[in-house]
Design an enzyme around this catalytic site. Structure first.
Site, PDB file in Angstrom:
ATOM      1  N   CYS A 176       0.829  -1.210   0.000  1.00  0.00           N
ATOM      2  CA  CYS A 176       0.000   0.000   0.000  1.00  0.00           C
ATOM      3  C   CYS A 176       0.862   1.258   0.000  1.00  0.00           C
ATOM      4  CB  CYS A 176      -0.898   0.025   1.232  1.00  0.00           C
ATOM      5  SG  CYS A 176      -1.927  -1.420   1.402  1.00  0.00           S
ATOM      6  N   THR A 186       1.193  -8.751  -6.524  1.00  0.00           N
ATOM      7  CA  THR A 186       1.130  -8.540  -7.968  1.00  0.00           C
ATOM      8  C   THR A 186       2.252  -7.638  -8.477  1.00  0.00           C
ATOM      9  OG1 THR A 186      -0.416  -6.712  -7.623  1.00  0.00           O
ATOM     10  CG2 THR A 186      -1.360  -8.883  -8.082  1.00  0.00           C
ATOM     11  N   GLY A 233      -3.957 -17.750  -6.403  1.00  0.00           N
ATOM     12  CA  GLY A 233      -4.631 -16.475  -6.553  1.00  0.00           C
ATOM     13  C   GLY A 233      -5.517 -16.360  -7.771  1.00  0.00           C
TER      14      GLY A 233
END
Length: 301
Positions: free
Chosen positions: A130, A193, A265
């Site tokens: 983040c 990712t 995932g």
């Protein structure tokens, strides 16, 4: 055939875990198959406050993968603790992993403390991909100092194992991993990712509204394997490997690279039964490869 593995004292009947963001809160899949087949479930990423996420479009298809720019859409930590964790535990007896995100140290601390206090949680997974709103916008996971700061702050309020989920968008992932380990992380999850982009050549603009997004899917498996192997050799704490896993063979490969458990995932979005299929095929593959106990193969490369 022994398929049971252990993550910091938490027992999993097998190493297969649906990755955060690809399996909802688990309860959505209860009518698809028996969730108790799974070694663990990593729940949808949660922040302090509810978030709508990024503007649409926020998904772009790619060969052997996809780009997502969902933007951490979620219901907030209070709903996770009050509704989602108890709801999953009613139907699932395995390892529950609460995946936590934040945009400041204070947010991480508050969310992780709440998830840690919830009796249904077994492991806290801290997503450090983040942007740090108080640190210029760079992701916490791209700086050794910032990654260590988040880890130490979360560990100070958690009694349960803390696994830090690493970003692959760095020059030296082993250095970030060591910083987290030195700050007290009990384990590591990788990879998150890879930053990617698609362009609509007819409209002459990015496919996703946010321009860039996280690329995942089968195409990233070789990158994930390399990073898992580097981190497994650089650190002494357990690793949960993820990135491009879509078969029982991929699970074995990821464990040989150094993972103790493996998350699946993007493949869940293509085939909702993939985790069930992997769990069912794993014993036969082990027999074919002469593996009596799956723990034998961890970090054999």
């Amino acid at each position: 055939m022994v398929t049971e593995v252990s993550l910091c004292g938490v027992s999993l009947k097998n190493p297969v875990i649906p990755a955060s963001g690809t399996f909802g809160f688990g309860t959505e899949m209860a009518g698809v198959y028996d969730l108790n087949l799974l070694g663990g479930i990593s729940m949808k990423g949660t922040t302090l406050q509810a978030r709508y996420g990024n503007e649409c479009p926020r998904i772009a298809e790619c060969p052997s993968g996809l780009i997502n720019s969902v933007g951490l859409q979620n219901l907030g930590i209070d709903v996770l603790v009050r509704e989602k964790l108890p709801g999953l535990r009613k139907i699932y007896g395995g390892c529950i992993i609460a995946n936590i995100s934040g945009f400041s140290i204070d947010e991480y601390v508050k969310c992780c403390a709440a998830a840690d206090a919830a009796p249904q949680t077994d492991i806290i997974e801290v997503n450090i991909s983040c942007p740090n709103v108080h640190g210029g916008g760079l992701a916490f996971g791209t700086s050794e100092a910032a990654a260590a700061e988040v880890t130490a702050a979360v560990k100070a309020v958690c009694r349960k194992p803390v696994f830090v989920k690493l970003s692959p968008n760095v020059t030296d992932i082993a250095a970030i991993a060591r910083a987290c380990e030195n700050a007290g992380a009990d384990g590591l999850t990788l990879i998150n990712t890879i930053l990617g982009m698609r362009i609509d050549i007819r409209r002459r603009r990015p496919v996703v509204a946010n321009k860039y997004g996280g690329f995942s899917g089968r195409a990233v498996l070789p990158i994930a394997l390399r990073m898992v192997n580097q981190v497994a050799h650089a650190c002494s704490i357990p690793v949960i490997g993820c990135g491009g896993v879509s078969s029982a063979e991929d699970v074995v490969e990821m464990m040989m690279a150094g993972a103790t458990a493996v998350q699946v995932g993007a493949e869940n979005l293509r085939n909702p039964y993939v985790c069930k299929e992997i769990v069912e095929k794993l014993p036969a593959l082990m027999q074919e490869l002469g593996i009596e106990n799956i723990n034998e193969i961890i970090r054999t490369i």
